[in-house]
Design a protein around this motif. Structure first.
Motif: not given
Length: 218
Positions: A40-44, A46-47, A117-119
């Motif tokens: 939920c916290a990471l929904r915004s 983009d990964r 972002a990676n890992g």
């Protein structure tokens, strides 16, 4: 996990009438609940982009995750204080400790950490196990101003006022009692506060109010 708390009659010998607090039963979040909170916290997010975390307490001196950048930063609308009863990390159900939280109002200087972002996911999962064991915080993306003038949104853990573990404003004698007895799986409350005060000063951003409280109550 649940725990039985002492009744007032069982704790009448306490030198401080406000301690230990009547918190009711405690329960750790399940793995599923913790994962849902993280997602939920990471929904915004983009990964693909690096993300920022705002540290205002133990994350300053023990981030526990690899970061590619760390910089002094400031958030507005929240301030740092001992607002959370800790029944695991710095205390027990019978003798709760205290940890820092962000509560509404004012501003707070801390350290913003940039996580590649990676890992990132395994490190975020470990962070959630550490900070969200009982769901007392509300993960939130806060606008931060970095020391070099950049503005970023950083993930931070904000105090929930709707949980029994929210302390509100505590008296010095209550904090003094906690400093004298509370210890959990990561050590004592006194050590936690002392190390945070030292880390803030060493980082060039001393918290005068927290230093004064430590001097009065240690």
């Amino acid at each position: 996990m649940s725990a039985r708390y002492p009744t007032p009659s069982e704790t009448s010998h306490s030198p401080c009438p406000d301690y230990p607090p009547a918190l009711g039963e405690s329960r750790l979040l399940t793995d599923e609940e913790r994962t849902e909170s993280l997602e939920c916290a990471l929904r915004s997010w983009d990964r693909r982009s690096d993300l920022w975390l705002f540290g205002y307490g133990s994350l300053i001196w023990n981030p526990g995750l690899p970061t590619v950048e760390a910089m002094r930063s400031k958030v507005h609308g929240y301030h740092r204080g001992l607002y959370l009863w800790s029944r695991v990390n710095r205390g027990t159900p019978e003798q709760p400790g205290l940890v820092l939280a962000l509560d509404r109002g004012g501003s707070c200087i801390g350290i913003a950490f940039r996580l590649a972002a990676n890992g990132a996911m395994p490190h975020l999962e470990a962070l959630w196990r550490r900070e969200m064991a009982m769901g007392s915080y509300r993960p939130a993306w806060l606008p931060c101003v970095l020391a070099d003038g950049r503005r970023v949104d950083a993930l931070a853990f904000v105090m929930r006022r709707d949980v029994p573990s929210y302390t509100g404003k505590l008296r010095d004698d209550t904090i003094r009692t906690v400093f004298g007895c509370a210890s959990g799986r990561y050590g004592t409350t006194l050590d936690y506060v002392s190390r945070t005060v030292a880390a803030l000063r060493e980082s060039g951003m001393p918290d005068r109010a927290l230093e004064a409280l430590l001097t009065r109550c240690r």
